[in-house]
Design an enzyme around this catalytic site. Sequence first.
Site, mmCIF file in Angstrom:
data_model
loop_
_atom_site.group_PDB
_atom_site.id
_atom_site.type_symbol
_atom_site.label_atom_id
_atom_site.label_comp_id
_atom_site.label_asym_id
_atom_site.label_seq_id
_atom_site.Cartn_x
_atom_site.Cartn_y
_atom_site.Cartn_z
ATOM 1 N N SER A 130 -4.806 -26.725 25.747
ATOM 2 C CA SER A 130 -6.058 -26.954 26.770
ATOM 3 C C SER A 130 -6.216 -26.233 28.138
ATOM 4 C CB SER A 130 -6.018 -28.610 27.217
ATOM 5 O OG SER A 130 -4.899 -28.916 27.363
ATOM 6 N N HIS A 180 -7.486 -32.003 28.100
ATOM 7 C CA HIS A 180 -6.615 -32.460 29.341
ATOM 8 C C HIS A 180 -6.045 -31.177 30.369
ATOM 9 C CE1 HIS A 180 -5.061 -36.392 27.546
ATOM 10 N NE2 HIS A 180 -6.157 -36.588 28.285
ATOM 11 N N THR A 211 -2.121 -35.445 16.579
ATOM 12 C CA THR A 211 -2.212 -33.977 15.862
ATOM 13 C C THR A 211 -1.426 -32.997 16.868
ATOM 14 O OG1 THR A 211 -3.951 -33.792 17.225
ATOM 15 C CG2 THR A 211 -4.512 -34.129 14.991
ATOM 16 N N HIS A 268 -10.464 -36.044 21.884
ATOM 17 C CA HIS A 268 -9.097 -36.625 21.529
ATOM 18 C C HIS A 268 -9.558 -37.680 20.597
ATOM 19 C CE1 HIS A 268 -8.414 -35.389 25.659
ATOM 20 N NE2 HIS A 268 -7.401 -35.016 25.436
ATOM 21 N N SER A 289 -1.077 -33.421 29.066
ATOM 22 C CA SER A 289 -1.309 -32.959 27.817
ATOM 23 C C SER A 289 -0.210 -32.854 26.790
ATOM 24 C CB SER A 289 -1.685 -31.380 28.200
ATOM 25 O OG SER A 289 -1.518 -30.337 26.917
ATOM 26 N N SER A 290 -0.473 -33.794 25.860
ATOM 27 C CA SER A 290 0.715 -33.835 24.901
ATOM 28 C C SER A 290 1.390 -32.566 24.229
ATOM 29 C CB SER A 290 0.235 -34.787 23.753
ATOM 30 O OG SER A 290 1.140 -34.950 22.761
ATOM 31 N N ASN A 291 0.685 -31.612 23.924
ATOM 32 C CA ASN A 291 0.855 -30.448 23.253
ATOM 33 C C ASN A 291 1.550 -29.677 24.184
ATOM 34 O OD1 ASN A 291 -0.994 -27.989 23.497
ATOM 35 N ND2 ASN A 291 -2.299 -29.477 23.931
ATOM 36 N N CYS A 302 -7.280 -23.628 21.791
ATOM 37 C CA CYS A 302 -7.570 -24.001 20.447
ATOM 38 C C CYS A 302 -8.892 -24.136 20.128
ATOM 39 C CB CYS A 302 -6.790 -25.096 19.752
ATOM 40 S SG CYS A 302 -7.377 -26.564 20.648
ATOM 41 N N GLU A 333 -5.570 -39.951 21.996
ATOM 42 C CA GLU A 333 -5.926 -39.698 20.407
ATOM 43 C C GLU A 333 -5.451 -40.759 19.711
ATOM 44 O OE1 GLU A 333 -4.624 -35.825 18.959
ATOM 45 O OE2 GLU A 333 -4.389 -36.990 16.982
HETATM 46 S S1 SF4 Z 1 -4.926 -29.204 19.532
HETATM 47 FE FE1 SF4 Z 1 -6.160 -30.981 19.297
HETATM 48 S S2 SF4 Z 1 -8.156 -30.157 19.693
HETATM 49 FE FE2 SF4 Z 1 -6.730 -28.507 19.423
HETATM 50 S S3 SF4 Z 1 -6.889 -27.797 17.144
HETATM 51 FE FE3 SF4 Z 1 -5.507 -29.382 17.319
HETATM 52 S S4 SF4 Z 1 -6.188 -31.359 17.037
HETATM 53 FE FE4 SF4 Z 1 -7.886 -30.039 17.491
#
Ligand code: SF4
Length: 316
Positions: free
Chosen positions: A273, A46, A170, A79, A228-230, A17, A131
């Site tokens: 990431s 991460h 986020t 973060h 990595s949370s996402n 991202c 974060e």
């Molecule tokens: S995932 Fe985290 S680093 Fe990437 S755009 Fe969203 S808030 Fe920003």
Amino acid sequence: MTKPPLTLYLAAPRGFCAGVDRAIKIVEMAIQKWGAPVYVRHEIVHNKFVVDALRDQGAVFVEELDDCPDDRPVIFSAHGVPKAVPAAAAKREMIYVDATCPLVSKVHIEAQRHADNGLQMIMIGHEGHPETIGTMGQLPEGEVLLVETVADVATVQVRDPARLAFVTQTTLSVDDTAGIVAALQARFPAIIGPHKEDICYATTNRQEAVKAMAPKCDAMLVVGAPNSSNSRRLVEVGARAGCTYSQLVQRAADIDWRALDGIGSMGITAGASAPEVLINEVIDAFRDRYDVTVEMVETAKEDVEFKVPRVLREPA
Ligand code: SF4
């Protein structure tokens, strides 16, 4: 030997991202500007592959500011950090560059604004994630209450139910967070918050692409790191959207080929990431074993870019 056919669905958007891209650039430009070593507090993003590549260029990763010498630059990870961290660096007269993603900084500003207006803050996030620590650390200790689940909302003790606001991490699950926000609004009708939540465009888009892709797939892999949370949310979103075998892999060597025996379709995505080189490595591993036809499942186009801080755009 003829290879079995496999339709490989590739989610788009996936992978890096704008916030991760910027954070990596910040470390690289800092090394160019000030020379090695440049210290980085916490993994800049991460992903071990990214961290190792930056370490090879001269970055030194540490967990705390106390582990950095006064006379070398230090970078704060994407973060975000508690307010006390840049304050301590300034007190020690260190050069520091904040690589906090601007979308995380926006949440920090929101939290401060609500506190300035006399509201008590609730944060929806994961305990212990950097974060969450950074956002809660924008206000004095104890001022931000953390809720992780709908069940937490039922028991959270607030000062005054009429004077409350909330922010979120986020990188949460869009659907889970909607449930927690609804529970907060049901228990505290006066609570103030962002229009929906603070989940960023990249997290939302990656989850949407997985929701579109997962029902077509016999199995799905998310390229990403266990911390990595996402990325972990993408695994859950895939499973909930109908793909029962939804797994996280850091790279091709982690693929459990036996579990994939007999599949005819495969979905691949990557957390924010995870670099494209690792995604390509995974695709190549499938090409080695299958007669692969790649199909893109694109649900959004992204053109977000964030500038690096001015100090890195100026000559040394
Ligand atoms: S995932 Fe985290 S680093 Fe990437 S755009 Fe969203 S808030 Fe920003």
